[in-house]
Write an enzyme that holds these catalytic residues in place. Sequence first.
Site, PDB file in Angstrom:
ATOM      1  N   ARG A  47       0.811  -1.217   0.000  1.00 16.00           N
ATOM      2  CA  ARG A  47       0.000   0.000   0.000  1.00 16.00           C
ATOM      3  C   ARG A  47       0.848   1.271   0.000  1.00 16.00           C
ATOM      4  O   ARG A  47       0.358   2.364  -0.240  1.00 16.00           O
ATOM      5  CB  ARG A  47      -0.966  -0.004   1.201  1.00 16.00           C
ATOM      6  CG  ARG A  47      -2.396   0.045   0.776  1.00 16.00           C
ATOM      7  CD  ARG A  47      -3.457   0.027   1.853  1.00 16.00           C
ATOM      8  NE  ARG A  47      -3.273  -0.831   2.985  1.00 16.00           N
ATOM      9  CZ  ARG A  47      -2.910  -0.418   4.199  1.00 16.00           C
ATOM     10  NH1 ARG A  47      -2.662   0.864   4.415  1.00 16.00           N
ATOM     11  NH2 ARG A  47      -2.799  -1.281   5.185  1.00 16.00           N
ATOM     12  N   TYR A  98     -20.083  13.064 -15.937  1.00 19.02           N
ATOM     13  CA  TYR A  98     -20.120  11.601 -15.858  1.00 19.02           C
ATOM     14  C   TYR A  98     -21.080  11.197 -14.722  1.00 19.02           C
ATOM     15  O   TYR A  98     -20.982  11.732 -13.605  1.00 19.02           O
ATOM     16  CB  TYR A  98     -18.707  11.085 -15.591  1.00 19.02           C
ATOM     17  CG  TYR A  98     -18.676   9.616 -15.263  1.00 19.02           C
ATOM     18  CD1 TYR A  98     -19.141   8.667 -16.163  1.00 19.02           C
ATOM     19  CD2 TYR A  98     -18.186   9.170 -14.038  1.00 19.02           C
ATOM     20  CE1 TYR A  98     -19.124   7.323 -15.846  1.00 19.02           C
ATOM     21  CE2 TYR A  98     -18.157   7.831 -13.719  1.00 19.02           C
ATOM     22  CZ  TYR A  98     -18.632   6.913 -14.630  1.00 19.02           C
ATOM     23  OH  TYR A  98     -18.620   5.580 -14.312  1.00 19.02           O
ATOM     24  N   ASP A 169     -11.275  16.767 -14.572  1.00 16.62           N
ATOM     25  CA  ASP A 169     -11.336  15.385 -15.044  1.00 16.62           C
ATOM     26  C   ASP A 169     -11.080  15.420 -16.544  1.00 16.62           C
ATOM     27  O   ASP A 169     -11.911  15.894 -17.322  1.00 16.62           O
ATOM     28  CB  ASP A 169     -12.718  14.798 -14.727  1.00 16.62           C
ATOM     29  CG  ASP A 169     -12.866  13.353 -15.199  1.00 16.62           C
ATOM     30  OD1 ASP A 169     -12.121  12.940 -16.107  1.00 16.62           O
ATOM     31  OD2 ASP A 169     -13.750  12.658 -14.668  1.00 16.62           O
ATOM     32  N   LYS A 194     -10.046   4.385 -19.715  1.00 16.37           N
ATOM     33  CA  LYS A 194     -10.503   4.807 -21.035  1.00 16.37           C
ATOM     34  C   LYS A 194      -9.320   4.965 -21.999  1.00 16.37           C
ATOM     35  O   LYS A 194      -8.604   4.013 -22.214  1.00 16.37           O
ATOM     36  CB  LYS A 194     -11.329   6.084 -20.893  1.00 16.37           C
ATOM     37  CG  LYS A 194     -12.311   6.076 -19.697  1.00 16.37           C
ATOM     38  CD  LYS A 194     -13.454   5.111 -19.854  1.00 16.37           C
ATOM     39  CE  LYS A 194     -14.286   4.929 -18.595  1.00 16.37           C
ATOM     40  NZ  LYS A 194     -14.849   6.151 -18.021  1.00 16.37           N
TER      41      LYS A 194
HETATM   42  C1  LIG Z   1     -15.451   6.478 -16.756  1.00 15.05           C
HETATM   43  C2  LIG Z   1     -15.272   7.842 -16.204  1.00 15.05           C
HETATM   44  C3  LIG Z   1     -14.985   8.036 -14.853  1.00 15.05           C
HETATM   45  C4  LIG Z   1     -14.924   6.904 -13.846  1.00 15.05           C
HETATM   46  O1  LIG Z   1     -13.831   6.080 -14.098  1.00 15.05           O
HETATM   47  P1  LIG Z   1     -13.774   4.533 -13.605  1.00 15.05           P
HETATM   48  O2  LIG Z   1     -12.417   4.127 -14.014  1.00 15.05           O
HETATM   49  O3  LIG Z   1     -14.887   3.829 -14.330  1.00 15.05           O
HETATM   50  O4  LIG Z   1     -14.010   4.534 -12.135  1.00 15.05           O
HETATM   51  C5  LIG Z   1     -14.778   9.336 -14.424  1.00 15.05           C
HETATM   52  N1  LIG Z   1     -14.880  10.381 -15.247  1.00 15.05           N
HETATM   53  C6  LIG Z   1     -15.172  10.226 -16.562  1.00 15.05           C
HETATM   54  C7  LIG Z   1     -15.272  11.424 -17.430  1.00 15.05           C
HETATM   55  C8  LIG Z   1     -15.388   8.954 -17.080  1.00 15.05           C
HETATM   56  O5  LIG Z   1     -15.694   8.805 -18.382  1.00 15.05           O
END
Ligand SMILES: *Cc1c(COP(=O)(O)O)cnc(C)c1O
Length: 372
Positions: A47, A98, A169, A194
Site C-alpha cells: 500500500r 459523468y 477530469d 478509457k
Molecule cells: C469512466 C469515467 C470516470 C470513472 O472512471 P472509472 O475508471 O470507471 O471509475 C470518471 N470520469 C469520466 C469522465 C469517465 O468517463
Amino acid sequence: MDLQPDLSLRTRAVAAGRPAASPGAPLSSPVVLSSTFHADGDLAYGRDGNPTWTAFETALGSLDGGSALAFASGTAALYAVLDPLPHGAVVLTTEVAYSGTVALVDQLAEAGRIELRRVPAGDTDAMVAATPGAALVLVESECNPTLEVADLPALSAAAHLHGATLAVDSTFVTPLVQRPLDLGADLVVHSATKFLSGHSDLLLGAVVTRDPDRADRLAALRHDRGAIAGPFETWLALRGLRTLAVRLDRSQANAAELARRLQAHQAVTRVRYPGLPDDPGHAIAARDWSGFGSMVSIETAGDPAAAERVTHSTRLWSHATSLGGVESTLERRRRWPSEPAGVPDTLLRLSVGIEDIEDLWTDLDQALSQSA
Ligand SMILES: *Cc1c(COP(=O)(O)O)cnc(C)c1O
C-alpha cells in the site's frame, strides 16, 4: 527514466518510465506482484507503493507535467480529490457530468459532507460568477456526454482569485490533446480505464498535480484509505499508454470524418463535436487543445425508442458503455436511470475507435437509416 522535457509528448508516451538503461536490464518495466518488500528499503508494504505504479506514474506524470498517482479506478481518483475537503465545503461543479461523478457528489451532499453548486457545463460566465466561496471547482475538460468544452484559463483565474482549487477530469481528452496543469488546473483526474490504457481490458485511475505537498497528501490518503491500484492493471495500462499517440491520431481522424458525415445524415438532428466549426466548444478547443478528441455525440430523429434501435442495429459498433478503447462503441446514455436529466433522451454517445473509417461509416449509416 526521468522526465524528458526536451522530448515531445508523443515521444514521452513511448519513452518515459522505462527502467534505467544498463547492460542486461529489461527495456520494459516488469510487473511486480509482491505484497511486501524486504525491510530497510523505500517500500515496506504494497500500500506504500509498487515499482509498477512508479513506472506508470512516471510516464503519465511526464505527459501531464506533474506528479501522478495511480488509483484503483477513475472513481477512486475522484474520491481522493473530494475526501480531504473540510466538512461543509462548497463544491462547484456542472449540471451534466459523468453519471458516477454526479452520484458521488450527490451522496456526499446528502450526507452533509459538502455543499453543492451546479451550473450548466460550458457556461463559463455562470461558473465564474458562482466561484466565490467555493473550496473546490470540479469540471470535465470535455463534458461527458454532452461534449461542452471547459474554459480552463478562465476557470482557474476565478478559482485562484477566490482561493479555490481547480480539479479537472481530463478523461475524454488525455494529456496528448490538452494539459490542464499548463492551463492553470491544480489537480488533473483521469479514468485510465478509457483512452490512456485504450483496450477496454482494465479499470484504473490517476490524479496528477504539480504541488509536492498535494502529492504527498494524496499518497498518504491512498495509503490510509486503501483504494490502491492492482499492479497487473497498472502494467497493462502502461503497455497501452505506449501507443496512445498513434491510437489518438487514428481515432481523432475517424471522429472528425464521422462528425462531418453525420451532420448531413437525415436521421440525425444534432451532432456535437468540438472539431466542427459551428460547435459551441470549437473556439476554446481550437485555442487550448492540440486535436478535437475521439468522442462524438449525436441526437437522432424520432423518439428514444428509435435512438435505442440504432444501438441494437449495428454490426461492427459494439453496444456497450465505457469508452476510449481501440474498438468503436455507442450507447444511448439516458438508458441509465442515473444519467443526469440534462442529457437529451435521444443522445447517442459514440466512442470512435481505430477501425477503417469506411467500415465504421457503412455500419453506422445503415443502423441510423434502418431505425429512423
Ligand atoms: C469512466 C469515467 C470516470 C470513472 O472512471 P472509472 O475508471 O470507471 O471509475 C470518471 N470520469 C469520466 C469522465 C469517465 O468517463
